[in-house]
Design a protein around this motif. Structure first.
Motif, mmCIF file in Angstrom:
data_model
loop_
_atom_site.group_PDB
_atom_site.id
_atom_site.type_symbol
_atom_site.label_atom_id
_atom_site.label_comp_id
_atom_site.label_asym_id
_atom_site.label_seq_id
_atom_site.Cartn_x
_atom_site.Cartn_y
_atom_site.Cartn_z
ATOM 1 N N PRO A 435 0.802 -1.229 0.000
ATOM 2 C CA PRO A 435 0.000 0.000 0.000
ATOM 3 C C PRO A 435 0.832 1.275 0.000
ATOM 4 C CG PRO A 435 -0.130 -1.143 2.124
ATOM 5 C CD PRO A 435 0.539 -2.080 1.179
ATOM 6 N N SER A 436 2.109 1.176 0.388
ATOM 7 C CA SER A 436 2.960 2.376 0.389
ATOM 8 C C SER A 436 3.584 2.656 -0.971
ATOM 9 C CB SER A 436 4.079 2.225 1.435
ATOM 10 O OG SER A 436 4.890 1.100 1.125
ATOM 11 N N GLY A 437 3.409 1.751 -1.928
ATOM 12 C CA GLY A 437 3.946 1.980 -3.268
ATOM 13 C C GLY A 437 3.240 3.143 -3.952
ATOM 14 N N THR A 438 3.901 3.742 -4.918
ATOM 15 C CA THR A 438 3.355 4.936 -5.566
ATOM 16 C C THR A 438 2.828 4.662 -6.973
ATOM 17 O OG1 THR A 438 5.580 5.508 -6.350
ATOM 18 C CG2 THR A 438 4.855 6.486 -4.263
ATOM 19 N N ILE A 439 3.182 3.523 -7.572
ATOM 20 C CA ILE A 439 2.722 3.191 -8.922
ATOM 21 C C ILE A 439 1.806 1.980 -8.822
ATOM 22 C CG2 ILE A 439 3.401 2.569 -11.268
ATOM 23 C CD1 ILE A 439 6.167 3.746 -10.653
ATOM 24 N N ASP A 440 0.540 2.154 -9.179
ATOM 25 C CA ASP A 440 -0.442 1.076 -9.089
ATOM 26 C C ASP A 440 -0.358 0.233 -10.360
ATOM 27 O OD1 ASP A 440 -2.777 -0.527 -9.011
ATOM 28 O OD2 ASP A 440 -3.781 0.948 -7.745
ATOM 29 N N ILE A 441 -0.012 -1.050 -10.205
ATOM 30 C CA ILE A 441 0.176 -1.884 -11.389
ATOM 31 C C ILE A 441 -1.124 -2.067 -12.167
ATOM 32 C CG2 ILE A 441 2.164 -3.105 -10.442
ATOM 33 C CD1 ILE A 441 0.288 -5.546 -10.020
ATOM 34 N N LYS A 442 -2.269 -1.907 -11.508
ATOM 35 C CA LYS A 442 -3.552 -2.055 -12.199
ATOM 36 C C LYS A 442 -4.000 -0.733 -12.806
ATOM 37 C CE LYS A 442 -8.256 -3.841 -11.768
ATOM 38 N NZ LYS A 442 -9.173 -4.688 -10.977
ATOM 39 N N LYS A 443 -4.113 0.283 -12.008
ATOM 40 C CA LYS A 443 -4.669 1.545 -12.481
ATOM 41 C C LYS A 443 -3.707 2.292 -13.387
ATOM 42 C CE LYS A 443 -7.305 5.519 -10.880
ATOM 43 N NZ LYS A 443 -7.951 6.154 -9.708
ATOM 44 N N ASP A 444 -2.422 2.285 -13.035
ATOM 45 C CA ASP A 444 -1.446 3.077 -13.782
ATOM 46 C C ASP A 444 -0.817 2.330 -14.955
ATOM 47 O OD1 ASP A 444 -1.845 5.166 -11.956
ATOM 48 O OD2 ASP A 444 -0.308 4.378 -10.606
ATOM 49 N N LEU A 445 -0.664 1.001 -14.814
ATOM 50 C CA LEU A 445 0.066 0.236 -15.820
ATOM 51 C C LEU A 445 -0.810 -0.737 -16.599
ATOM 52 C CD1 LEU A 445 3.305 -0.595 -13.780
ATOM 53 C CD2 LEU A 445 2.812 1.429 -15.170
ATOM 54 N N GLY A 446 -2.006 -1.050 -16.095
ATOM 55 C CA GLY A 446 -2.917 -1.924 -16.825
ATOM 56 C C GLY A 446 -2.749 -3.400 -16.568
ATOM 57 N N PHE A 447 -1.821 -3.790 -15.711
ATOM 58 C CA PHE A 447 -1.716 -5.202 -15.352
ATOM 59 C C PHE A 447 -2.837 -5.535 -14.361
ATOM 60 C CE2 PHE A 447 2.728 -3.876 -16.273
ATOM 61 C CZ PHE A 447 2.889 -4.617 -17.438
ATOM 62 N N ALA A 448 -3.119 -6.832 -14.201
ATOM 63 C CA ALA A 448 -4.216 -7.270 -13.326
ATOM 64 C C ALA A 448 -5.541 -6.659 -13.765
ATOM 65 C CB ALA A 448 -3.921 -6.936 -11.863
ATOM 66 N N ASN A 449 -5.673 -6.347 -15.065
ATOM 67 C CA ASN A 449 -6.898 -5.702 -15.542
ATOM 68 C C ASN A 449 -8.061 -6.696 -15.550
ATOM 69 O OD1 ASN A 449 -7.225 -6.904 -18.397
ATOM 70 N ND2 ASN A 449 -5.102 -6.181 -18.417
ATOM 71 N N ASP A 450 -9.264 -6.162 -15.560
ATOM 72 C CA ASP A 450 -10.460 -6.993 -15.424
ATOM 73 C C ASP A 450 -10.864 -7.701 -16.709
ATOM 74 O OD1 ASP A 450 -11.315 -6.411 -12.600
ATOM 75 O OD2 ASP A 450 -11.280 -4.365 -13.369
ATOM 76 N N VAL A 451 -10.212 -7.402 -17.813
ATOM 77 C CA VAL A 451 -10.554 -8.057 -19.076
ATOM 78 C C VAL A 451 -9.847 -9.400 -19.204
ATOM 79 C CG1 VAL A 451 -10.432 -7.867 -21.597
ATOM 80 C CG2 VAL A 451 -11.083 -5.881 -20.218
ATOM 81 N N PHE A 452 -8.582 -9.478 -18.770
ATOM 82 C CA PHE A 452 -7.817 -10.706 -18.967
ATOM 83 C C PHE A 452 -7.362 -11.393 -17.675
ATOM 84 C CE2 PHE A 452 -6.886 -8.428 -23.030
ATOM 85 C CZ PHE A 452 -7.484 -9.347 -23.875
ATOM 86 N N ALA A 453 -7.196 -10.656 -16.594
ATOM 87 C CA ALA A 453 -6.638 -11.255 -15.375
ATOM 88 C C ALA A 453 -7.589 -12.288 -14.792
ATOM 89 C CB ALA A 453 -6.348 -10.173 -14.339
ATOM 90 N N GLY A 454 -7.028 -13.382 -14.300
ATOM 91 C CA GLY A 454 -7.813 -14.399 -13.610
ATOM 92 C C GLY A 454 -8.520 -15.376 -14.516
#
Length: 558
Positions: A435-454
């Motif tokens: 939670p202390s990180g500054t770059i969100d891998i989902k919101k900022d980078l698109g990884f763990a996105n809801d279209v393909f993740a899981g």
């Protein structure tokens, strides 16, 4: 366990040890596929038998097209995570595969309707993600999508994991009236329901309630909580009742809610399909929830809420007027965040296996998740071979699955065996990782996105981003619950599908309305026979004759 974004997983269990050797051998020999680690075949035709691809490919290996390719994809926009051109996710795909994705965007709010309109009009892009089993039926009947079964020989990763995870029978169950299947699902190594009950374990312990192994146990616990907290209505859903009815139905020997599907329930003794709401199990389930309403144990507002389990139920959890509610693994974190913000301390949230009922300790079979279809125009792409190989890599290759969920190894995360660790500057706020990180891998980078993740996950990958309590949930389901057997195939032909649709829609509307009315006490249960008569008057027998006719044909073909 999770600690600052680190998870130590377990060695993934294999369902069938012998399948591993067979799959590995097939991969070593090379399946008849369309691309290789550094070259891809062009050229495609409309027939799987006629299609020829220039180079064999191997499962679990990198894949890259020999020349830059562009493929189109239908992208559903989630309001909280708007897609941007700057997402590293797309750049990383292009870097690894030489494939650029061109997006056609549709809003989450009416994604199903927009998708249908685009496909029916012939305006849809080539790749249609977020396809669940059953979604393809109408498009298969009209010839709007590709018969994927013609081409799976060219998808080595898909073939390997279907074999290794023993999912062949379930894949065969996807076949339509012509013997072909028109979508390929995401594959899950372990079968556990996504949605179930999340309880305040500390409150159950506080009042001395039993562990809710069955729905009767749960009612006992809710009664004890109500006695301690008289202003509460301790059980809630938040998904218009559709979630709870879904995971409850299987243990009552029926289907309902999100899992209603066609409404057909297979009666093994009679060797025929019957309409689920006409079964004794469905009535017992409705009577059970009606009893909770009458006792003031069910938050009836949450059975009419369409906020997808969001604010209202979460607020009631935080206000300690609800102590058990429907949700998935991410919902646990949402509830915890709300409790923290409300100043509640020393709480324990637990995701429990769906309670058992009169039909036993039974849960839905959950080895499939969302997969994809290809629109019929895709076969006319001169790079159709590369399209097949690319989607096979994207959905089923372990390298792609790690990338989609975690980002770039060595940059956003490190991996040691089954241990994944986000690097300090990166966070996954939705899952409270770093939670202390500054770059969100989902919101900022698109990884763990809801279209393909899981979509496709080994057990190890599924556990990699979930809290230890979810690992316990997986263990509890696998050790104490039995997945319901898949039903026999009953694929309708195009004319039958159109006819059944005209009957199924008003029938289901009547079922949805009456089910909630009975549960919420708006309609007396003495009117149950009147409800069944209403269904008969809407063409129920004609509808079931269509389904059972299709089942008989499929059984004869074998």
């Amino acid at each position: 366990m999770l600690n600052g974004g680190t998870y130590t997983g377990r060695t993934a269990r294999r369902r069938r040890a012998g399948a591993i050797g067979a799959a590995a051998l097939a991969a070593t020999l090379g399946l008849a596929a369309c691309g290789s680690g550094d070259s891809g075949g062009g050229g495609g035709t409309a027939s799987g038998e006629d299609l020829e691809c220039s180079v064999d490919a191997v499962a679990d290996q990198p894949w890259k097209a020999s020349e830059p390719r562009e493929f189109s994809v239908l992208w559903t926009d989630w309001p909280d995570y708007p897609v941007t051109d700057s997402w590293q996710f797309f750049d990383e795909i292009e870097k690894r595969t030489n494939v650029k994705l061109n997006l056609t965007n549709i809003p989450f709010s009416d994604a199903t309707e927009k998708r249908s309109l685009l496909i029916s009009a012939g305006d849809a892009p080539q790749i249609i993600p977020l396809t669940y089993t059953g979604d393809e039926r109408q498009f298969a009947a009209s010839g709007a999508v590709v018969p994927m079964s013609d081409y799976v020989d060219y998808m080595p990763n898909f073939q390997k994991y279907v074999e290794e995870w023993d999912l062949g029978d379930m894949i065969d169950n996807l076949r339509q009236a012509d013997g072909k299947y028109y979508m390929v699902p995401g594959l899950q190594e372990v079968s556990v329901p996504v949605f179930t009950l999340i309880i305040r374990q500390d409150v159950f312990d506080e009042v001395g309630a039993p562990a809710p192994e069955t729905w009767e146990d749960l009612q006992t616990g809710l009664e004890m909580i109500k006695a301690k907290y008289p202003d509460s209505k301790p059980l809630a859903d938040g998904f218009e009742g559709q979630s709870m009815i879904n995971y409850a139905a299987h243990s009552f020997g029926t289907v309902g809610g999100w899992g209603f599907g066609t409404g057909a329930w297979y009666d093994e003794d009679a060797d025929e399909f019957v309409y689920a709401p006409t079964t004794e199990g469905y009535k017992q389930m409705v009577e059970y929830f009606n009893g909770l309403t009458e006792a003031g144990l069910l938050d009836t507002e949450s059975f009419t809420d369409s906020n997808d389990g969001g604010g209202t139920v979460t607020e009631k959890i935080a206000a300690e007027t609800v102590f058990a509610a429907s949700g998935a693994s991410g919902t646990v974190q949402e509830f915890a965040t709300a409790l923290d913000a409300a100043g509640v301390t020393d709480y324990e949230l637990k995701q429990i296996a769906p309670p058992g009922g009169p039909a036993g300790m039974v849960v839905e079979p959950r080895n499939f998740w969302n997969g994809f279809m290809l629109t019929q125009d895709a076969v006319n792409d001169p790079n159709f071979c590369d399209l097949l190989q690319f989607t096979d890599w994207l959905y089923y290759n372990p390298e792609a699955r790690d990338m989609i969920q975690w980002g770039v190894e060595g940059e956003t995360y490190t991996k040691d065996g089954d241990t994944y660790t986000l690097n300090p500057e990166y966070t996954h706020k939705q899952l409270n990782l770093n939670p202390s990180g500054t770059i969100d891998i989902k919101k900022d980078l698109g990884f763990a996105n809801d279209v393909f993740a899981g979509s496709t996950e080994s057990r190890a990958l599924k556990e990699s981003y979930n809290v230890p309590a979810f690992v316990e949930y997986i263990d509890s389901v696998l050790s104490t619950r039995t997945p319901r057997d898949p039903f026999p195939r009953a694929p309708l032909d195009e004319a039958e599908l159109e006819q059944s649709s005209l009957l199924a829609t008003p029938l289901k509307d009547s079922v949805d309305t009456a089910t909630l009315e009975f549960i919420l006490g708006q309609r007396d249960l003495s009117q149950w026979d009147s409800f069944l008569s209403q269904l008969e008057g809407q063409g129920l027998q004609q509808y079931m004759d269509l389904i059972n006719g299709a089942r008989e044909r499929a059984a004869e073909k074998g």
